[in-house]
Design a protein around this motif. Structure first.
Motif, PDB file in Angstrom:
ATOM      1  N   GLY A 267       0.816  -1.201   0.000  1.00 54.02           N
ATOM      2  CA  GLY A 267       0.000   0.000   0.000  1.00 54.02           C
ATOM      3  C   GLY A 267       0.854   1.256   0.000  1.00 54.02           C
ATOM      4  N   THR A 268       1.973   1.224   0.718  1.00 50.47           N
ATOM      5  CA  THR A 268       2.872   2.374   0.752  1.00 50.47           C
ATOM      6  C   THR A 268       3.463   2.645  -0.626  1.00 50.47           C
ATOM      7  N   VAL A 269       3.885   1.598  -1.314  1.00 51.69           N
ATOM      8  CA  VAL A 269       4.430   1.765  -2.666  1.00 51.69           C
ATOM      9  C   VAL A 269       3.369   2.367  -3.587  1.00 51.69           C
ATOM     10  N   LEU A 270       2.144   1.871  -3.480  1.00 55.13           N
ATOM     11  CA  LEU A 270       1.057   2.433  -4.293  1.00 55.13           C
ATOM     12  C   LEU A 270       0.815   3.899  -3.950  1.00 55.13           C
ATOM     13  N   GLY A 271       0.849   4.221  -2.650  1.00 52.89           N
ATOM     14  CA  GLY A 271       0.660   5.606  -2.231  1.00 52.89           C
ATOM     15  C   GLY A 271       1.730   6.524  -2.789  1.00 52.89           C
ATOM     16  N   ALA A 272       2.985   6.076  -2.759  1.00 54.70           N
ATOM     17  CA  ALA A 272       4.077   6.888  -3.305  1.00 54.70           C
ATOM     18  C   ALA A 272       3.924   7.063  -4.817  1.00 54.70           C
ATOM     19  N   LEU A 273       3.504   6.007  -5.505  1.00 53.28           N
ATOM     20  CA  LEU A 273       3.295   6.110  -6.951  1.00 53.28           C
ATOM     21  C   LEU A 273       2.134   7.040  -7.277  1.00 53.28           C
ATOM     22  N   ILE A 274       1.100   7.025  -6.421  1.00 51.00           N
ATOM     23  CA  ILE A 274      -0.021   7.951  -6.626  1.00 51.00           C
ATOM     24  C   ILE A 274       0.455   9.391  -6.532  1.00 51.00           C
TER      25      ILE A 274
END
Length: 346
Positions: A267-274
């Motif tokens: 989820g953190t990786v997705l958040g950073a990509l967002i």
């Protein structure tokens, strides 16, 4: 997987939006043996934020916060560039810079776990002092270096893939193995859920807390090397400025609670990509520079509200009350509400 649904949906929508403003947004091509394309740029420029966010995730999982990672980013790049400009070897410059970052992380952990200072105050000290230290290292100037080997860290390629992306994949794989394949992740979550109970259960919560702050600073140090090597210079004043806020947002968007406990690396990786995709989208659609931060704040706020179960439940509850199919319940008739002397309804 259910917690990751909303971040995935938002990321897909942002990527799809760019297609209308950037023809060939999803195209990836190989030039001179290197991968090029908008998607590759998002991953490459988002790599430092992903690293900082991974370290922030473990800190937040223990119920803490680290506001100093931006200053650590600046310190790492400044010290490495200073040593390289003084003819030090690449290995020496990287080792000394990361060693100092590790020591700063241990210092943060000591203030929080050893002395008992609130995390936001303990790390705020280094946030302010660290930025000053970075400017002392650079003497208030921008240090430029000309080192092809150092340039590889943030701007080089390996097997057609940007080297920074490979660093992120390696750090993510190691972190996932240590926290999900071993008991370390469970220990971190238990400390974040209830530090006193975990201590009584025999878990050395102070050691866990010091370790996660050291890991966060180390991730920030690597991110600082990537940022400075990508531009072959170090700016103690602006390098890593406000990256700590983006990292906290990435962790929250990814579904990790600021109260501590369970965390999600994916989820953190997705958040950073967002966040990185949002930055790219802002430039693509031509948002005026003076309103960029406001636009970004509004979008991030909307994302956090959309993925909040409490907010969604409250909205659905209001819709249910307003629906004509669900009229408000009428008060019970006096005869129905009456009860016998024994307290039993008739």
């Amino acid at each position: 997987m259910r917690r990751l649904m909303w971040p995935v949906v938002v990321l897909v929508l942002l990527l799809a939006l760019n297609v209308f403003f950037t023809p060939g947004f999803f195209s990836i091509e190989v030039k001179d043996g290197h991968l090029y394309g908008s998607l590759i740029d998002i991953l490459r420029f988002g790599a430092p934020l992903i690293l900082v966010s991974l370290g922030m995730t473990l800190v937040i999982a223990t119920g803490g916060i680290d506001l100093s990672v931006g200053s650590v980013v600046a310190i790492s790049g400044a010290l490495a560039c200073l040593l390289i400009s003084e003819e030090a070897s690449l290995f020496t410059a990287v080792a000394v810079a990361l060693g100092l970052c590790l020591a700063l992380g241990v210092w943060n952990g000591f203030l929080v776990a050893g002395i008992g200072i609130q995390p936001i105050i303990a790390t705020l000290i280094l946030m302010v002092a660290g930025r000053g230290l970075a400017q002392l290292i650079t003497d208030g100037q921008i240090i430029t270096v000309n080192s092809p080997a150092y340039k590889v860290i943030g701007g080089g390629y390996f097997l057609t893939v940007p080297f920074g992306i490979l660093i992120v994949v390696a750090v993510l794989a190691i972190t996932a193995f240590l926290t999900r394949r071993l008991a370390l992740g469970m220990l971190i979550e238990s400390v974040g859920g209830n530090a006193e109970a975990s201590r009584l259960a025999g878990i050395r919560s102070r050691g866990i807390i010091v370790m996660v702050y050291a890991f966060a600073a180390l991730c920030a140090g690597v991110a600082g090397l990537m940022i400075s090597s990508n531009v072959s210079s170090a700016d103690g004043n602006n390098a890593g400025l406000w990256i700590e806020l983006d990292a906290i947002l990435a962790v929250v968007i990814g579904g990790t609670s600021l109260a501590g406990g369970r965390f999600s690396l994916g989820g953190t990786v997705l958040g950073a990509l967002i966040i990185q995709t949002l930055t790219t989208t802002i430039y693509s659609i031509g948002v005026p520079p003076e309103t960029t931060l406001l636009f970004k704040a509004l979008v991030v706020t909307a994302v956090c509200l959309i993925q909040s179960p409490a907010f969604r439940a409250k909205v659905m509850r209001r819709r249910g009350r307003a629906s004509p199919l669900n009229p408000p319940a009428t008060a019970a008739a006096p005869s129905e509400a009456a009860s016998t002397p024994d307290g039993v309804r008739s």
